[in-house]
Scaffold this motif. Structure first.
Motif, PDB file in Angstrom:
ATOM      1  N   GLU A 107       0.828  -1.207   0.000  1.00 28.49           N
ATOM      2  CA  GLU A 107       0.000   0.000   0.000  1.00 28.49           C
ATOM      3  C   GLU A 107       0.864   1.260   0.000  1.00 28.49           C
ATOM      4  OE1 GLU A 107      -3.790   1.212  -0.424  1.00 28.49           O
ATOM      5  OE2 GLU A 107      -3.522  -0.771   0.436  1.00 28.49           O
ATOM      6  N   ARG A 165      -5.006   4.214  -8.512  1.00 25.22           N
ATOM      7  CA  ARG A 165      -5.235   3.371  -7.345  1.00 25.22           C
ATOM      8  C   ARG A 165      -5.452   1.944  -7.830  1.00 25.22           C
ATOM      9  NH1 ARG A 165      -9.177   4.553  -2.147  1.00 25.22           N
ATOM     10  NH2 ARG A 165      -8.039   3.122  -0.780  1.00 25.22           N
ATOM     11  N   HIS A 197      -9.940   8.120  -9.485  1.00 25.81           N
ATOM     12  CA  HIS A 197      -8.615   7.509  -9.662  1.00 25.81           C
ATOM     13  C   HIS A 197      -8.392   7.001 -11.081  1.00 25.81           C
ATOM     14  CE1 HIS A 197      -7.236   7.941  -5.580  1.00 25.81           C
ATOM     15  NE2 HIS A 197      -8.407   7.541  -5.151  1.00 25.81           N
TER      16      HIS A 197
END
Ligand SMILES: [Zn+2]
Ligand SMILES: [Zn+2]
Length: 164
Positions: free
Chosen positions: A3, A24, A55
């Protein structure tokens, strides 16, 4: 992918008028074997990465949004390059404007994304052999049974923001 690393994938159409980036990681990647996707892809399935609209950013060109019939009867809006007409993503009635179904094959590095779930396998071509261990459903499926918890949280945030 951890992440902590920034996620970014670039993509675009064939004539390179349309360029976009995905910032993302997808909530889920669908491999859809329905007859509609077979017809629209001209092939045997469609590969779609589901990502929040904010995104998936257009960085060059414009999009022609084509209202297209869908199996649900509610239609889908397919975003196409106005020049070469390649479809780069679409929005279905279910996810509304909030979720873009990015056509994985239009990403420059689409090898990075593989299907998380196979759907509508009832109409799958018999020569397409599915791997063991990837969830597969004869028709549609419940996200709560398949999506990772972080993806379900992302979808819940979208729903709260969009008031449904
Ligand atoms: Zn183009
Ligand atoms: Zn389909």
């Amino acid at each position: 992918m951890p992440e902590s690393l920034p996620f970014e994938l670039a993509g675009g159409c064939t004539c390179r008028t349309v360029r976009y980036r995905v910032t993302r990681e997808p909530m889920i990647v669908h491999c859809c074997h329905c007859r509609w996707c077979q017809r629209e892809s001209g092939a045997s399935f469609a590969l779609n990465a589901l990502v929040e609209a904010e995104h998936v950013q257009l960085v060059h060109g414009e999009l022609d949004i084509v209202n297209t019939p869908s199996a649900s009867g509610k239609g889908q809006k397919i975003s196409r390059c106005p020049s070469c007409r390649v479809a780069v993503w679409s929005n279905y009635a279910g996810g509304g404007e909030a979720i873009r179904f990015v056509r994985v094959g239009t990403l420059d590095a689409h090898d990075r994304l593989s299907p998380d779930v196979h759907i509508f396998t009832a109409s799958k071509q018999p020569w397409v052999v599915l791997p063991d261990g990837t969830p597969a459903f004869s028709e549609y499926y419940q996200a709560s049974r398949v999506w990772p918890p972080t993806s379900l949280e992302r979808r819940e945030r979208l729903r709260q923001r969009n008031g449904h």
